[in-house]
Design a protein around this motif. Structure first.
Motif, PDB file in Angstrom:
ATOM      1  N   TYR A  33       1.222  -1.264  -0.422  1.00  0.00           N
ATOM      2  CA  TYR A  33      -0.148  -0.176   0.286  1.00  0.00           C
ATOM      3  C   TYR A  33       1.067   1.491  -0.252  1.00  0.00           C
ATOM      4  O   TYR A  33       0.933   2.247  -0.732  1.00  0.00           O
ATOM      5  CB  TYR A  33      -1.216  -0.024   1.314  1.00  0.00           C
ATOM      6  CG  TYR A  33      -1.531   1.443   1.382  1.00  0.00           C
ATOM      7  CD1 TYR A  33      -2.884   1.337   1.286  1.00  0.00           C
ATOM      8  CD2 TYR A  33      -1.570   2.320   2.393  1.00  0.00           C
ATOM      9  CE1 TYR A  33      -2.882   2.684   0.518  1.00  0.00           C
ATOM     10  CE2 TYR A  33      -1.929   3.041   2.355  1.00  0.00           C
ATOM     11  CZ  TYR A  33      -3.077   3.007   1.709  1.00  0.00           C
ATOM     12  OH  TYR A  33      -3.815   4.909   1.668  1.00  0.00           O
ATOM     13  N   ASP A  44      -7.159   7.069  -1.562  1.00  0.00           N
ATOM     14  CA  ASP A  44      -8.251   6.211  -2.469  1.00  0.00           C
ATOM     15  C   ASP A  44      -8.342   5.825  -3.351  1.00  0.00           C
ATOM     16  O   ASP A  44      -8.479   4.061  -3.184  1.00  0.00           O
ATOM     17  CB  ASP A  44      -9.986   7.772  -2.021  1.00  0.00           C
ATOM     18  CG  ASP A  44     -10.040   7.761  -1.324  1.00  0.00           C
ATOM     19  OD1 ASP A  44     -10.238   7.695  -0.537  1.00  0.00           O
ATOM     20  OD2 ASP A  44     -11.836   9.369  -1.314  1.00  0.00           O
ATOM     21  N   LEU A  45      -6.967   6.284  -3.677  1.00  0.00           N
ATOM     22  CA  LEU A  45      -6.631   5.687  -6.013  1.00  0.00           C
ATOM     23  C   LEU A  45      -5.860   4.725  -5.319  1.00  0.00           C
ATOM     24  O   LEU A  45      -5.228   3.218  -5.621  1.00  0.00           O
ATOM     25  CB  LEU A  45      -6.276   6.139  -6.699  1.00  0.00           C
ATOM     26  CG  LEU A  45      -6.431   6.662  -7.329  1.00  0.00           C
ATOM     27  CD1 LEU A  45      -6.421   7.571  -7.903  1.00  0.00           C
ATOM     28  CD2 LEU A  45      -7.468   6.332  -8.049  1.00  0.00           C
ATOM     29  N   ALA A  47      -5.972   2.897  -1.946  1.00  0.00           N
ATOM     30  CA  ALA A  47      -6.355   1.410  -1.668  1.00  0.00           C
ATOM     31  C   ALA A  47      -7.370   0.656  -2.698  1.00  0.00           C
ATOM     32  O   ALA A  47      -7.307  -0.918  -2.393  1.00  0.00           O
ATOM     33  CB  ALA A  47      -7.392   2.293  -0.573  1.00  0.00           C
ATOM     34  N   GLU A  48      -7.507   1.152  -3.738  1.00  0.00           N
ATOM     35  CA  GLU A  48      -8.509   0.659  -4.982  1.00  0.00           C
ATOM     36  C   GLU A  48      -7.425  -0.432  -5.451  1.00  0.00           C
ATOM     37  O   GLU A  48      -7.546  -1.244  -6.151  1.00  0.00           O
ATOM     38  CB  GLU A  48      -8.691   1.451  -6.055  1.00  0.00           C
ATOM     39  CG  GLU A  48      -9.621   1.382  -6.475  1.00  0.00           C
ATOM     40  CD  GLU A  48     -10.694   1.984  -7.783  1.00  0.00           C
ATOM     41  OE1 GLU A  48     -10.489   2.137  -9.101  1.00  0.00           O
ATOM     42  OE2 GLU A  48     -11.071   2.965  -7.138  1.00  0.00           O
ATOM     43  N   VAL A  49      -5.776   0.286  -5.932  1.00  0.00           N
ATOM     44  CA  VAL A  49      -5.203  -0.129  -6.989  1.00  0.00           C
ATOM     45  C   VAL A  49      -4.371  -1.502  -6.159  1.00  0.00           C
ATOM     46  O   VAL A  49      -4.051  -2.702  -6.241  1.00  0.00           O
ATOM     47  CB  VAL A  49      -4.133   0.546  -7.073  1.00  0.00           C
ATOM     48  CG1 VAL A  49      -2.796   0.546  -7.582  1.00  0.00           C
ATOM     49  CG2 VAL A  49      -4.809   2.054  -8.252  1.00  0.00           C
ATOM     50  N   GLN A  51      -5.804  -3.177  -3.803  1.00  0.00           N
ATOM     51  CA  GLN A  51      -6.633  -3.985  -3.908  1.00  0.00           C
ATOM     52  C   GLN A  51      -6.400  -5.041  -5.281  1.00  0.00           C
ATOM     53  O   GLN A  51      -6.890  -6.299  -5.445  1.00  0.00           O
ATOM     54  CB  GLN A  51      -8.047  -3.964  -4.274  1.00  0.00           C
ATOM     55  CG  GLN A  51      -8.926  -4.899  -3.295  1.00  0.00           C
ATOM     56  CD  GLN A  51     -10.419  -4.205  -3.240  1.00  0.00           C
ATOM     57  OE1 GLN A  51     -10.379  -3.744  -3.072  1.00  0.00           O
ATOM     58  NE2 GLN A  51     -11.801  -5.835  -3.626  1.00  0.00           N
ATOM     59  N   GLU A  52      -6.347  -4.258  -5.880  1.00  0.00           N
ATOM     60  CA  GLU A  52      -5.789  -5.137  -7.199  1.00  0.00           C
ATOM     61  C   GLU A  52      -5.084  -6.154  -7.679  1.00  0.00           C
ATOM     62  O   GLU A  52      -4.857  -7.295  -8.496  1.00  0.00           O
ATOM     63  CB  GLU A  52      -5.973  -4.040  -8.673  1.00  0.00           C
ATOM     64  CG  GLU A  52      -7.052  -3.165  -9.024  1.00  0.00           C
ATOM     65  CD  GLU A  52      -7.249  -2.242 -10.088  1.00  0.00           C
ATOM     66  OE1 GLU A  52      -6.094  -1.829 -10.858  1.00  0.00           O
ATOM     67  OE2 GLU A  52      -8.682  -1.550  -9.580  1.00  0.00           O
ATOM     68  N   ARG A  86      -2.393   2.651 -13.695  1.00  0.00           N
ATOM     69  CA  ARG A  86      -3.447   3.647 -13.051  1.00  0.00           C
ATOM     70  C   ARG A  86      -3.132   5.059 -14.006  1.00  0.00           C
ATOM     71  O   ARG A  86      -4.267   5.945 -13.580  1.00  0.00           O
ATOM     72  CB  ARG A  86      -3.664   3.394 -11.322  1.00  0.00           C
ATOM     73  CG  ARG A  86      -4.721   4.228 -10.725  1.00  0.00           C
ATOM     74  CD  ARG A  86      -5.608   3.981 -11.749  1.00  0.00           C
ATOM     75  NE  ARG A  86      -6.466   2.397 -11.389  1.00  0.00           N
ATOM     76  CZ  ARG A  86      -7.103   2.401 -10.861  1.00  0.00           C
ATOM     77  NH1 ARG A  86      -7.929   2.514  -9.993  1.00  0.00           N
ATOM     78  NH2 ARG A  86      -7.957   0.741 -10.810  1.00  0.00           N
TER      79      ARG A  86
END
Length: 183
Positions: A33, A44-45, A47-49, A51-52, A86
């Protein structure tokens, strides 16, 4: 972090052991992270990335090869690559939206003024055409309003091409002078 332990966890993940994946996540997620956050600069981005990244690790853990490097290095590479992808994706979308916005922005204009100006220009052209001889007006009208070439006009009027060129030149000079166009 114990590289041997990480290697064992990845091996077990490859066999479908969810408990091994949960432990792998707990051990490595803060570091991954942090790497993603440094690249994206958005929590936010990131956390999303992240997860990916873990979804990709779960799907591809059977492809991990110990002889090519450590587990953590492999995971960091995946995380960094995803974060950079991203950034590129967001930049590409922003560029695309800006190009579209520049093309699609309606520029304010005064339709009444534009219409009046077009009418005034048309009146000036008609007045200028009226000052030409009939032969000059016919040649200029065929060329500019009919879309004919000088050769086609010569054929239509059954006159030499040189005559068409002379009438065009003389007609355009008179028209220029009538419209008050500066050289």
């Amino acid at each position: 972090m114990d590289e041997d332990r990480l290697h064992e966890l990845v091996r077990r993940c490859g066999l479908g052991h969810e408990d091994a994946f949960a432990e792998l996540y707990d051990l490595t997620s803060p570091r991954l992270y942090g790497i993603v956050l440094r690249v994206l600069r958005s929590a936010d981005l990131a956390a999303e990335v992240t997860q990916e990244v873990f979804v990709e690790i779960w799907r591809t853990c059977t492809r991990y090869r110990e002889d090519r490097g450590g587990v953590l290095a492999w995971m960091v590479t995946i995380a960094h690559r995803r974060a950079v992808d991203r950034v590129r994706s967001v930049q590409s979308r922003t560029d695309r939206e800006q190009r579209y916005g520049r093309r699609e922005v309606e520029r304010p204009h005064d339709e009444v003024a534009e219409s009046a100006e077009r009418k005034w220009d048309a009146d000036r052209v008609h007045a200028g055409l009226a000052q030409l001889t009939e032969l000059q007006r016919e040649t200029v009208t065929l060329a500019y309003f009919g879309g004919y070439t000088q050769s086609q006009i010569a054929g239509l009027l059954q006159i030499p091409l040189g005559t068409v060129k002379t009438r065009m030149r003389d007609g355009l000079i008179k028209l220029r002078d009538a419209l008050g166009v500066q050289r």
